[in-house]
Design a protein around this motif. Structure first.
Motif, PDB file in Angstrom:
ATOM      1  N   GLU A   1       0.819  -1.211   0.000  1.00 12.26           N
ATOM      2  CA  GLU A   1       0.000   0.000   0.000  1.00 12.26           C
ATOM      3  C   GLU A   1       0.852   1.260   0.000  1.00 12.26           C
ATOM      4  O   GLU A   1       1.940   1.300   0.582  1.00 12.26           O
ATOM      5  N   ALA A   2       0.299   2.284  -0.655  1.00 10.39           N
ATOM      6  CA  ALA A   2       0.893   3.626  -0.627  1.00 10.39           C
ATOM      7  C   ALA A   2      -0.193   4.598  -0.187  1.00 10.39           C
ATOM      8  O   ALA A   2      -1.295   4.607  -0.730  1.00 10.39           O
ATOM      9  N   ILE A   3       0.129   5.436   0.790  1.00 11.67           N
ATOM     10  CA  ILE A   3      -0.826   6.388   1.339  1.00 11.67           C
ATOM     11  C   ILE A   3      -0.635   7.741   0.676  1.00 11.67           C
ATOM     12  O   ILE A   3       0.491   8.259   0.603  1.00 11.67           O
ATOM     13  N   VAL A   4      -1.738   8.327   0.192  1.00 15.84           N
ATOM     14  CA  VAL A   4      -1.705   9.619  -0.489  1.00 15.84           C
ATOM     15  C   VAL A   4      -2.880  10.467  -0.026  1.00 15.84           C
ATOM     16  O   VAL A   4      -3.996   9.951   0.147  1.00 15.84           O
ATOM     17  N   SER A   5      -2.640  11.757   0.126  1.00 17.09           N
ATOM     18  CA  SER A   5      -3.735  12.680   0.423  1.00 17.09           C
ATOM     19  C   SER A   5      -4.656  12.800  -0.790  1.00 17.09           C
ATOM     20  O   SER A   5      -4.183  12.854  -1.934  1.00 17.09           O
ATOM     21  N   ARG A   6      -5.961  12.872  -0.551  1.00 19.87           N
ATOM     22  CA  ARG A   6      -6.909  13.044  -1.659  1.00 19.87           C
ATOM     23  C   ARG A   6      -6.642  14.337  -2.420  1.00 19.87           C
ATOM     24  O   ARG A   6      -6.882  14.424  -3.620  1.00 19.87           O
ATOM     25  N   GLY A   7      -6.171  15.340  -1.734  1.00 16.39           N
ATOM     26  CA  GLY A   7      -5.885  16.612  -2.398  1.00 16.39           C
ATOM     27  C   GLY A   7      -4.664  16.587  -3.286  1.00 16.39           C
ATOM     28  O   GLY A   7      -4.357  17.585  -3.947  1.00 16.39           O
ATOM     29  N   GLU A   8      -3.960  15.442  -3.317  1.00 17.33           N
ATOM     30  CA  GLU A   8      -2.739  15.343  -4.121  1.00 17.33           C
ATOM     31  C   GLU A   8      -2.830  14.271  -5.203  1.00 17.33           C
ATOM     32  O   GLU A   8      -1.827  13.935  -5.834  1.00 17.33           O
ATOM     33  N   LEU A   9      -4.016  13.760  -5.449  1.00 17.15           N
ATOM     34  CA  LEU A   9      -4.198  12.752  -6.499  1.00 17.15           C
ATOM     35  C   LEU A   9      -4.379  13.463  -7.836  1.00 17.15           C
ATOM     36  O   LEU A   9      -5.468  13.565  -8.383  1.00 17.15           O
ATOM     37  N   ILE A  10      -3.278  13.931  -8.377  1.00 17.29           N
ATOM     38  CA  ILE A  10      -3.303  14.830  -9.524  1.00 17.29           C
ATOM     39  C   ILE A  10      -3.521  14.087 -10.840  1.00 17.29           C
ATOM     40  O   ILE A  10      -3.332  12.876 -10.939  1.00 17.29           O
ATOM     41  N   GLU A  11      -3.915  14.856 -11.841  1.00 19.26           N
ATOM     42  CA  GLU A  11      -3.906  14.407 -13.229  1.00 19.26           C
ATOM     43  C   GLU A  11      -2.946  15.315 -13.977  1.00 19.26           C
ATOM     44  O   GLU A  11      -3.047  16.540 -13.912  1.00 19.26           O
ATOM     45  N   ILE A  12      -1.988  14.728 -14.678  1.00 20.77           N
ATOM     46  CA  ILE A  12      -1.053  15.513 -15.472  1.00 20.77           C
ATOM     47  C   ILE A  12      -1.504  15.511 -16.922  1.00 20.77           C
ATOM     48  O   ILE A  12      -2.534  14.942 -17.262  1.00 20.77           O
ATOM     49  N   GLY A  13      -0.734  16.168 -17.794  1.00 17.72           N
ATOM     50  CA  GLY A  13      -1.138  16.314 -19.193  1.00 17.72           C
ATOM     51  C   GLY A  13      -1.414  14.986 -19.874  1.00 17.72           C
ATOM     52  O   GLY A  13      -0.792  13.964 -19.570  1.00 17.72           O
ATOM     53  N   GLY A  14      -2.349  15.019 -20.832  1.00 17.13           N
ATOM     54  CA  GLY A  14      -2.674  13.811 -21.574  1.00 17.13           C
ATOM     55  C   GLY A  14      -3.532  12.840 -20.791  1.00 17.13           C
ATOM     56  O   GLY A  14      -3.585  11.652 -21.114  1.00 17.13           O
ATOM     57  N   ALA A  15      -4.201  13.325 -19.737  1.00 18.95           N
ATOM     58  CA  ALA A  15      -5.127  12.523 -18.926  1.00 18.95           C
ATOM     59  C   ALA A  15      -4.434  11.390 -18.176  1.00 18.95           C
ATOM     60  O   ALA A  15      -5.040  10.364 -17.870  1.00 18.95           O
ATOM     61  N   PHE A  16      -3.131  11.554 -17.873  1.00 18.06           N
ATOM     62  CA  PHE A  16      -2.435  10.584 -17.046  1.00 18.06           C
ATOM     63  C   PHE A  16      -2.672  10.939 -15.582  1.00 18.06           C
ATOM     64  O   PHE A  16      -2.358  12.042 -15.150  1.00 18.06           O
ATOM     65  N   ARG A  17      -3.213  10.002 -14.830  1.00 20.61           N
ATOM     66  CA  ARG A  17      -3.598  10.258 -13.455  1.00 20.61           C
ATOM     67  C   ARG A  17      -2.729   9.470 -12.485  1.00 20.61           C
ATOM     68  O   ARG A  17      -2.350   8.330 -12.750  1.00 20.61           O
ATOM     69  N   MET A  18      -2.440  10.101 -11.349  1.00 25.12           N
ATOM     70  CA  MET A  18      -1.598   9.455 -10.350  1.00 25.12           C
ATOM     71  C   MET A  18      -2.152   8.090  -9.925  1.00 25.12           C
ATOM     72  O   MET A  18      -1.384   7.124  -9.812  1.00 25.12           O
TER      73      MET A  18
END
Length: 467
Positions: free
Chosen positions: A167-184
């Protein structure tokens, strides 16, 4: 019968290929290509005559048409252009321009053999990352470093190495989408890591991370929201505090800085961004960042941090699939060396030079160019005026900060089509790319260095559908 006689007067392909005018075309494009294009052109001429399209053209005109066809066919769409969009690091236009030192190093690497994986001291096999490792450690304060082909790849291989199957823990506010619709979340899934979201979109607290840590937790992932900002009632856990939480739990802290910068940009009058050295000093075990954005080099993804984790990453089979060639390594090494002299960095690094141009300097450039551009376009029904602009950094860096700039605002008279003008500018041998908006075509001059070349390119616009 007259048409038939006309067609008989048309030279054969062999006759035209043996004519003196064909020699430079054959030398430049090769016999097979010239023959193919000539055969097609002559067939079109014959058909036009048969359809009543008039007399045969002169041989000189046939060669002129053939030359245009060949030049158009051989012209690359990946060619130099003038970026007057107002976005300095424009993803669609190749992002950072390289420093002259980096260009020279890349050319040398292309032209000659180089000790890419040869240790010149021992004569034995070396590692290609060694050309960058010491520089990156020096500039970031990290124990070790490695490099892959972009930052998404850096995050992917770091996650896959440290957290696959866990598991990897991430804040919901940091689940970004970068260019070209690539999402974390998608990158994490491909890395074989199970995502555990904590907090809310606008507020995440230390207790959220502590509560989420369990026996399957491999790492905490912090993502710098470099391509957007959440403002107002917000809270996030800074990297230094996350490092304490990760250390107490015995898990890895991976800090993805996105664009990343090696210097404090505020010293150059720009908005402040967290530096890589600060992220390392705050206790991150691994830090990832880009080479072709704020750093101003070629496309690359850097990973710096703990020596044992970097060694694991380098043993991952993905590393070979994501490695760089000698050309980019040479350019990166030369770019990184410029950061040893921050006092001269803005003068030597094109990205920083463009970002730090003063509004008054750009406006003076607009005043010089406006009369000449007006003379070129007024006969086509356009007027040109000077305007204030707000430039952007681009490529996800400093998303809400703009830079005061100046440009040329082109207006169409009597309903003249600005889309047609924009298309004509894109069709130039060296295209001019601006932005359409508010009933005008805006040419933001922040990134314009070659005024003479700009005017020379624009002088050809009449031949591209505006006559």
């Amino acid at each position: 019968m007259a048409d038939l006689l006309d067609l008989r007067a048309l030279p054969s392909i062999d006759q035209m290929l043996n004519a003196p005018d064909a020699a430079p075309l054959l030398e430049r494009h090769g016999r097979a290509v010239v023959t193919e294009q000539l055969r097609s052109l002559l067939a079109e001429i014959r058909q036009a005559v048969r359809d009543g399209g008039g007399a045969l053209p002169q041989i000189d005109d046939v060669f002129a048409s053939l030359l245009c066809r060949l030049d158009y066919r051989s012209r690359s769409n990946l060619r130099p252009l003038f970026n007057l969009t107002g976005t300095v690091l424009h993803t669609n236009l190749g992002r950072a321009l390289l420093a002259e030192e980096a260009i020279a190093a890349a050319v040398d690497a292309m032209r000659e053999a180089a000790a890419l994986e040869l240790d010149l001291d021992t004569g034995k096999r070396g590692e290609r990352d060694s050309h960058l490792r010491m520089l990156l450690c020096e500039l970031t304060g990290a124990e070790d470093a490695t490099v892959v082909n972009n930052n998404a790849a850096a995050v992917l291989i770091a996650l896959a190495t440290v957290g696959e199957g866990r598991e990897a823990i991430v804040s919901r506010g940091e689940l970004i989408e970068i260019g070209g619709a690539f999402r974390m979340p998608d990158i994490m899934k491909r890395a074989g890591v199970r995502l555990v979201e904590v907090g809310t979109t606008n507020r995440t607290h230390p207790r959220d991370y502590r509560k989420a840590i369990g026996p399957d937790t491999a790492l905490i992932l912090k993502v710098h929201t470099s391509n957007y900002r959440i403002e107002g009632f917000t809270a996030e856990v800074p990297g230094a505090e996350l490092a304490v939480i990760a250390r107490e739990a015995g898990v890895v802290l991976l800090n993805d800085l996105g664009s990343g910068t090696l210097v404090d940009l505020s010293r150059y009058g720009l908005a402040r961004e967290p530096t890589v050295r600060e992220a390392v000093a705050d206790g991150a075990d691994l830090v990832t960042f880009s080479g072709d954005k704020l750093l101003g080099g070629p496309q690359a993804g850097f990973i710096v941090g703990r020596r044992d984790l970097i060694a694991e990453i380098n043993r991952n089979p993905l590393k070979r699939a994501l490695r760089l060639d000698k050309i980019r390594i040479a350019a990166l090494a030369s770019t990184l060396k410029l950061y040893r002299d921050p006092d001269r960095l803005a003068a030597r690094l094109p990205t920083l030079r463009m970002l730090t141009r003063r509004e008054g300097e750009i406006r003076a450039q607009a005043e010089r160019l406006r009369p000449q551009l007006a003379r070129l376009l007024e006969k086509h029904g356009f007027t040109v005026e000077i305007c204030a602009c707000r430039s952007q950094v681009g490529s996800g860096a400093l998303p809400v900060d703009t830079l005061p700039s100046a440009g040329l605002r082109i207006l169409g008279e009597r309903g003249t089509n600005l889309e047609r003008l924009a298309a004509a500018l894109r069709a130039l041998a060296r295209p001019v790319i601006g932005r359409l908006g508010d009933g005008a075509l805006i040419l933001d001059l922040r990134c314009l260095a070659d005024e003479a070349g700009f005017l020379e390119s624009l002088s050809q616009v009449s031949g591209h559908g505006l006559a």
